[in-house]
Design an enzyme around this catalytic site. Structure first.
Site, mmCIF file in Angstrom:
data_model
loop_
_atom_site.group_PDB
_atom_site.id
_atom_site.type_symbol
_atom_site.label_atom_id
_atom_site.label_comp_id
_atom_site.label_asym_id
_atom_site.label_seq_id
_atom_site.Cartn_x
_atom_site.Cartn_y
_atom_site.Cartn_z
ATOM 1 N N TYR A 26 -10.640 0.769 10.817
ATOM 2 C CA TYR A 26 -12.060 1.116 10.139
ATOM 3 C C TYR A 26 -12.223 -0.008 8.789
ATOM 4 O O TYR A 26 -13.149 0.079 8.163
ATOM 5 C CB TYR A 26 -11.814 2.444 9.277
ATOM 6 C CG TYR A 26 -10.634 2.728 8.613
ATOM 7 C CD1 TYR A 26 -10.563 2.359 7.299
ATOM 8 C CD2 TYR A 26 -9.803 3.612 9.210
ATOM 9 C CE1 TYR A 26 -9.525 2.824 6.344
ATOM 10 C CE2 TYR A 26 -8.727 3.987 8.440
ATOM 11 C CZ TYR A 26 -8.259 3.472 7.158
ATOM 12 O OH TYR A 26 -7.281 3.743 6.396
ATOM 13 N N LYS A 27 -11.427 -0.884 8.800
ATOM 14 C CA LYS A 27 -11.643 -1.925 7.727
ATOM 15 C C LYS A 27 -12.315 -3.250 8.235
ATOM 16 O O LYS A 27 -13.663 -2.830 8.694
ATOM 17 C CB LYS A 27 -10.445 -2.550 7.033
ATOM 18 C CG LYS A 27 -9.785 -1.101 5.949
ATOM 19 C CD LYS A 27 -8.351 -1.469 5.636
ATOM 20 C CE LYS A 27 -8.058 -0.124 4.821
ATOM 21 N NZ LYS A 27 -6.709 -0.262 4.732
ATOM 22 N N ASP A 56 2.213 -4.941 8.642
ATOM 23 C CA ASP A 56 1.117 -4.023 8.402
ATOM 24 C C ASP A 56 -0.187 -5.057 8.430
ATOM 25 O O ASP A 56 -0.217 -6.087 7.526
ATOM 26 C CB ASP A 56 1.162 -3.306 7.179
ATOM 27 C CG ASP A 56 -0.066 -2.117 7.035
ATOM 28 O OD1 ASP A 56 -1.054 -2.634 7.574
ATOM 29 O OD2 ASP A 56 0.212 -1.301 6.368
ATOM 30 N N PHE A 71 0.816 -1.316 -0.066
ATOM 31 C CA PHE A 71 -0.044 0.077 -0.012
ATOM 32 C C PHE A 71 0.885 1.428 0.003
ATOM 33 O O PHE A 71 1.873 1.305 0.812
ATOM 34 C CB PHE A 71 -0.872 0.185 1.222
ATOM 35 C CG PHE A 71 -2.117 0.709 1.181
ATOM 36 C CD1 PHE A 71 -3.337 0.381 0.472
ATOM 37 C CD2 PHE A 71 -1.868 2.168 1.830
ATOM 38 C CE1 PHE A 71 -4.261 1.356 0.522
ATOM 39 C CE2 PHE A 71 -2.944 3.220 1.978
ATOM 40 C CZ PHE A 71 -4.383 2.728 1.051
ATOM 41 N N ARG A 126 -12.388 -5.192 -7.022
ATOM 42 C CA ARG A 126 -12.466 -5.772 -5.738
ATOM 43 C C ARG A 126 -13.332 -6.064 -4.901
ATOM 44 O O ARG A 126 -14.121 -5.096 -4.617
ATOM 45 C CB ARG A 126 -11.162 -4.697 -4.867
ATOM 46 C CG ARG A 126 -10.566 -5.379 -3.817
ATOM 47 C CD ARG A 126 -9.437 -4.394 -3.199
ATOM 48 N NE ARG A 126 -9.902 -3.327 -2.754
ATOM 49 C CZ ARG A 126 -9.518 -2.284 -1.765
ATOM 50 N NH1 ARG A 126 -8.454 -2.980 -1.250
ATOM 51 N NH2 ARG A 126 -10.032 -1.422 -1.186
HETATM 52 C C1 LIG Z 1 -5.820 1.053 4.515
HETATM 53 C C2 LIG Z 1 -4.400 0.887 4.462
HETATM 54 C C3 LIG Z 1 -3.583 2.036 5.302
HETATM 55 C C4 LIG Z 1 -4.543 3.416 5.503
HETATM 56 O O1 LIG Z 1 -3.522 4.119 6.474
HETATM 57 P P1 LIG Z 1 -4.032 5.284 7.061
HETATM 58 O O2 LIG Z 1 -3.044 6.091 7.734
HETATM 59 O O3 LIG Z 1 -5.172 4.697 8.074
HETATM 60 O O4 LIG Z 1 -4.778 6.199 6.070
HETATM 61 C C5 LIG Z 1 -2.060 1.692 5.461
HETATM 62 N N1 LIG Z 1 -1.821 0.655 4.839
HETATM 63 C C6 LIG Z 1 -2.024 -0.521 4.380
HETATM 64 C C7 LIG Z 1 -1.407 -1.612 3.971
HETATM 65 C C8 LIG Z 1 -3.503 -0.292 4.393
HETATM 66 O O5 LIG Z 1 -4.280 -1.413 3.504
#
Ligand SMILES: *Cc1c(COP(=O)(O)O)cnc(C)c1O
Length: 445
Positions: A234-235, A209, A140, A404
């Protein structure tokens, strides 16, 4: 690449078969803990989880009673001060961490900054010659951006690899391995235990992560002997838009250094108001400033559903259902949509799969050079089937566009999956996606 073949084994899957799976699903009662609009099949819980029904009343209480009426007294009387720790303790058992090892604070990107800085300090002390951070090219991007920032500040080099290059790339010059357990695009899952062990054999620290794995698959941080972990809530934790993230540090590292965003809520005695920073013992030092109390309070509603799930088999049962749902979706797409140029990006092997299924189409299969993936998702959304789109690199790039579909076992059912594929077939068969309205891109995809 994995093309769909028409399924002929054991005859076709029927709607009645899916209804029977729902009827025998031990987790089915949890669906009622969520408030979803009628006529929506929500397959985007991997991006923003659905709203727990209890959140409405909780928000009302926090805002009107705790804030509106009790005012500043609520820091004590409503336990606001304890929220990061209390919620951390609800998250800990879901990720293989122990009591008082996790806090729910800030965002994933911010928490990554904290743990990556600390990991680099530890590495610098023990192995000063190791000046590289390794991550996946398909990680990400926010994770890569944070790593790039620290590389610039501290003179490290970020090396991006493809998954196939693990573990050969784990060499003596590597300080930290930064990986996301489940890939956000493809849903492919990495083996945390074996990769961590290969990294440790070279003295390399690992940061995991868990954004796409926490609450979706069995995560075992201690069992994997990981060093640091972060993730968002939030996921799959259904904490609400922008809900605070979480951070875990292995006890062998947690007291070695203060983290770099050393602010007053991570101080050993925040209300002593002394001039010098003294980090609190343990994971509390990973707090920084004042937290978003309303958001944290709503996250508790999401985590309480997991507590309820405990008596129905917990993460083991959730994982079993998640795999059954993604297996069913893959089989139904093969059965119903074989002739529309879709390809499977998600691994078929269970041990390699998270809780989503990603489909792809070639560039040029849509209008002009386009893959049509974005428009197909928009046409599905217009029918009430909510998934999302993640861009590949465009024509000439090795990465294809992704459609997705996330499967949150807490609230997605088997007949939902049947209906979602039925809509997908109709969108493709009737070429609904060619409608120009579905081909105009919004800023959030
Ligand atoms: C959703 C996600 C994030 C989100 O980071 P935020 O700081 O909460 O915006 C980071 N890393 C991964 C791998 C994600 O899937």
């Amino acid at each position: 690449m994995n093309s769909f073949a028409t399924r002929v084994l054991n005859g076709p899957i029927t709607q009645a078969h899916c209804q029977a799976l729902d009827a025998s699903d031990p987790l089915a009662p949890l669906r009622h803990r969520f408030s979803l609009p009628p006529n929506v099949i929500y397959l985007d819980g991997n991006s923003l989880g659905a709203m727990p029904a209890a959140a409405v009343e909780r928000a009302q209480t926090v805002v009107a009673q705790e804030w509106g009426n009790d005012l500043i007294r609520s820091w004590n009387s409503a336990g606001w001060k304890e929220l990061p720790n209390r919620l951390g303790n609800l998250i800990a058992p879901l990720i293989g961490a122990r009591e008082n090892e996790v806090v729910a604070v800030d965002g994933t990107s911010i928490n990554l900054y904290k743990v990556l800085s600390t990991a680099l300090r530890i590495s610098h002390e023990e192995r000063p010659h190791a000046r590289r951070i390794i991550s996946e090219r398909s990680n990400f991007p926010t994770d890569l951006y944070i790593a790039q920032s620290l590389c610039e500040q501290l003179d490290y080099e970020l090396v991006l690899i493809e998954e196939e290059a693990l573990p050969e790339c784990l060499q003596d010059d590597v300080a930290v391995l930064l990986l996301t357990q489940v890939n956000y695009r493809t849903g492919a899952m990495l083996d945390m235990k074996s990769i961590t062990s290969a990294a440790h054999a070279k003295g390399i620290l690992t940061i995991w992560d868990l954004c796409h794995s926490a609450g979706a698959v069995n995560v075992d941080l201690h069992g994997s002997n990981a060093d640091f972990a972060i993730g968002c809530s939030y996921k799959y934790f259904n904490g609400g838009p922008g809900a605070p993230a979480f951070v875990w540090v292995h006890p062998r590292h947690v007291n070695r250094y203060a983290q770099p965003l050393s602010a007053w809520h991570g101080h050993d005695a925040p209300f002593a108001f002394v001039t010098d920073y003294q980090p609190a013992p343990g994971i509390q030092r990973y707090q920084s400033g004042t937290q978003a109390v309303v958001s944290l309070s709503l996250l508790e509603c999401g985590l309480q559903v997991f507590q309820e799930a405990q008596s129905l088999g917990g993460m083991v049962a959730l994982r079993r259902k998640s795999l059954a749902l993604t297996d069913l979706f893959i089989a139904l797409v093969e059965q119903e949509c074989a002739k529309f140029g879709l390809m499977l990006a998600t691994p078929r092997e269970h041990y390699r799969r998270g809780s989503q299924v990603s489909l792809m189409r070639e560039y040029g299969a849509g209008l002009g050079d386009d893959s049509g993936a974005y428009a197909i998702i928009q046409a599905l959304i217009a029918r009430g089937v909510i998934g999302d789109f993640r861009a590949g690199g465009g024509k000439g790039s090795p990465h294809l566009d992704i459609l997705r579909f996330g499967f949150t076992p807490l609230y997605v059912g088997f007949e939902d999956t049947w209906n979602a594929v039925k809509h997908l077939r109709e969108v493709l068969e009737k070429e609904e996606w060619k409608n120009p309205e579905f081909n105009r891109r919004n800023s959030v995809t």
